[in-house]
Design an enzyme around this catalytic site. Sequence first.
Site, short mmCIF file in Angstrom:
data_model
loop_
_atom_site.label_atom_id
_atom_site.label_comp_id
_atom_site.label_asym_id
_atom_site.label_seq_id
_atom_site.Cartn_x
_atom_site.Cartn_y
_atom_site.Cartn_z
N ASP A 49 30.01 51.86 55.05
CA ASP A 49 29.33 51.00 56.03
C ASP A 49 27.83 51.00 55.78
O ASP A 49 27.18 52.04 55.87
CB ASP A 49 29.61 51.51 57.45
CG ASP A 49 28.99 50.60 58.51
OD1 ASP A 49 29.63 49.62 58.87
OD2 ASP A 49 27.85 50.89 58.95
N TYR A 54 19.42 48.84 56.84
CA TYR A 54 19.37 50.24 56.39
C TYR A 54 18.54 50.39 55.12
O TYR A 54 18.16 51.51 54.76
CB TYR A 54 20.79 50.80 56.15
CG TYR A 54 21.70 50.81 57.37
CD1 TYR A 54 21.21 50.51 58.65
CD2 TYR A 54 23.05 51.10 57.25
CE1 TYR A 54 22.05 50.49 59.75
CE2 TYR A 54 23.90 51.10 58.36
CZ TYR A 54 23.39 50.78 59.60
OH TYR A 54 24.23 50.77 60.69
N LYS A 79 25.75 44.13 57.17
CA LYS A 79 25.46 43.46 58.44
C LYS A 79 24.19 42.61 58.34
O LYS A 79 23.23 43.01 57.66
CB LYS A 79 25.27 44.50 59.56
CG LYS A 79 26.31 45.61 59.57
CD LYS A 79 26.16 46.56 60.73
CE LYS A 79 27.03 47.79 60.53
NZ LYS A 79 26.42 48.84 59.71
N HIS A 110 24.76 42.06 63.19
CA HIS A 110 24.43 43.45 63.54
C HIS A 110 24.23 43.65 65.04
O HIS A 110 24.67 44.64 65.62
CB HIS A 110 23.18 43.89 62.76
CG HIS A 110 23.06 45.36 62.59
ND1 HIS A 110 22.45 45.94 61.51
CD2 HIS A 110 23.46 46.40 63.36
CE1 HIS A 110 22.50 47.25 61.62
NE2 HIS A 110 23.09 47.56 62.74
N1 LIG Z 1 26.20 48.68 64.33
C1 LIG Z 1 25.25 49.46 64.81
O1 LIG Z 1 24.39 49.04 65.60
C2 LIG Z 1 25.23 50.90 64.42
C3 LIG Z 1 24.42 51.81 65.11
C4 LIG Z 1 24.46 53.16 64.74
C5 LIG Z 1 25.27 53.55 63.69
N2 LIG Z 1 26.03 52.64 62.99
C6 LIG Z 1 26.87 53.05 61.84
O2 LIG Z 1 27.68 54.14 62.24
C7 LIG Z 1 27.45 55.25 61.37
C8 LIG Z 1 27.66 56.56 62.13
O3 LIG Z 1 26.81 56.67 63.23
P1 LIG Z 1 25.48 57.59 63.22
O4 LIG Z 1 24.99 57.72 61.84
O5 LIG Z 1 24.59 57.01 64.26
O6 LIG Z 1 25.99 58.96 63.83
P2 LIG Z 1 27.21 59.99 63.61
O7 LIG Z 1 27.95 59.71 62.37
O8 LIG Z 1 27.93 60.04 64.89
O9 LIG Z 1 26.42 61.35 63.52
C9 LIG Z 1 25.61 61.70 62.45
C10 LIG Z 1 24.98 63.03 62.80
O10 LIG Z 1 26.02 64.00 62.98
C11 LIG Z 1 25.84 65.09 62.07
N3 LIG Z 1 27.20 65.44 61.58
C12 LIG Z 1 27.95 64.79 60.65
N4 LIG Z 1 29.14 65.38 60.49
C13 LIG Z 1 29.17 66.44 61.34
C14 LIG Z 1 30.12 67.44 61.61
N5 LIG Z 1 31.30 67.46 60.99
N6 LIG Z 1 29.82 68.38 62.55
C15 LIG Z 1 28.63 68.36 63.19
N7 LIG Z 1 27.67 67.43 62.97
C16 LIG Z 1 27.94 66.48 62.04
C17 LIG Z 1 24.94 64.57 60.98
O11 LIG Z 1 24.11 65.60 60.50
P3 LIG Z 1 24.08 65.99 58.90
O12 LIG Z 1 23.73 64.75 58.16
O13 LIG Z 1 23.05 67.05 58.85
O14 LIG Z 1 25.46 66.49 58.59
C18 LIG Z 1 24.09 63.54 61.70
O15 LIG Z 1 22.99 64.16 62.33
C19 LIG Z 1 26.03 55.01 60.89
O16 LIG Z 1 25.70 55.81 59.77
C20 LIG Z 1 26.08 53.53 60.64
O17 LIG Z 1 26.75 53.27 59.41
C21 LIG Z 1 26.02 51.34 63.36
#
Ligand SMILES: NC(=O)c1ccc[n+]([C@@H]2O[C@H](COP(=O)([O-])OP(=O)(O)OC[C@H]3O[C@@H](n4cnc5c(N)ncnc54)[C@H](OP(=O)(O)O)[C@@H]3O)[C@@H](O)[C@H]2O)c1
Length: 261
Positions: A49, A54, A79, A110
């Site tokens: 994704d 990004y 997106k 997005h």
């Molecule tokens: N459409 C939208 O508006 C939108 C908005 C936000 C996100 N997204 C997409 O969704 C994806 C995921 O969301 P996100 O990046 O916001 O957050 P997330 O995946 O929920 O969380 C990422 C955080 O969690 C930590 N983490 C990862 N695996 C873990 C585990 N097994 N145990 C404990 N902590 C862990 C990571 O730290 P480390 O890196 O240190 O492991 C990082 O700080 C994004 O990367 C993006 O592609 C889309």
Amino acid sequence: MTVRSSQESVRLSDGVAIPLIGFGTWQLDSDDAYNGVRAALEIGYRHIDTATAYGNEDKVGAAVRDSGVGRENVFITTKCPPGNAGREAQTLDASLSALGVDFVDLWLVHWPPNGEARPDTWKAFIAALEQGKTRAIGVSNYSLAQIDELIAATGRAPALNQIPWNPFAFNEREVAELQRRDVVLEGYSPLKRTDLANPVLSEIAAAHNKTAAQVVLRWHVEHGFVVIPRSQRRERIEENFAVFDFELTEEELRRLNTLGG
Ligand SMILES: NC(=O)c1ccc[n+]([C@@H]2O[C@H](COP(=O)([O-])OP(=O)(O)OC[C@H]3O[C@@H](n4cnc5c(N)ncnc54)[C@H](OP(=O)(O)O)[C@@H]3O)[C@@H](O)[C@H]2O)c1
């Protein structure tokens, strides 16, 4: 409501299968994006994704190419930024060029541009689908009312809505209403917005010899929600994909569904 599934993908209304677990790349810049995607593909992820916003599409594309996995075996989402409404075709062409691909698998609006559904943007998305530049089209951060506006204007529902989601945010009505419109629910920020130290999560994790993060991701899979966890650490990228070897019980699912009260 619980849709049990141990499957690894769901079919979108556009006819394309999307792997339930993808690798999120928000805030992964440069080497972190390249190395993260290479690690994810080595571990077995087949869904990445990204987004114009990004700024890492070039690194994502290079990692997919260098992985040797084969473009046809990797589901790529990107997106269109809300600020690019009115310039949709140019935006997608720039994404394809940065990624180094002829088409993406899923292209999302997005955010609703200026908080509006913008059927004209959606019409440009339908044109891109018809031109074969993307295999499926959808939205992100859209309300049900905004989705209905797109359907009313074009007769075509988004194949998917990518929204913030986790057990604490579980909303049975939202799930049912999206299903009724044949819109797949894709959750973002599954870990960041979850209290991974919650005692119910810890108890269920201990019962399966898994981590709280794995329980959260397994919960998505069993509901048939697509989920895209992000990490820049290889061991966590691995941990987040190791969720296909256990099943939650009905009682555990019920407890997780009601964590948000
Ligand atoms: N459409 C939208 O508006 C939108 C908005 C936000 C996100 N997204 C997409 O969704 C994806 C995921 O969301 P996100 O990046 O916001 O957050 P997330 O995946 O929920 O969380 C990422 C955080 O969690 C930590 N983490 C990862 N695996 C873990 C585990 N097994 N145990 C404990 N902590 C862990 C990571 O730290 P480390 O890196 O240190 O492991 C990082 O700080 C994004 O990367 C993006 O592609 C889309």
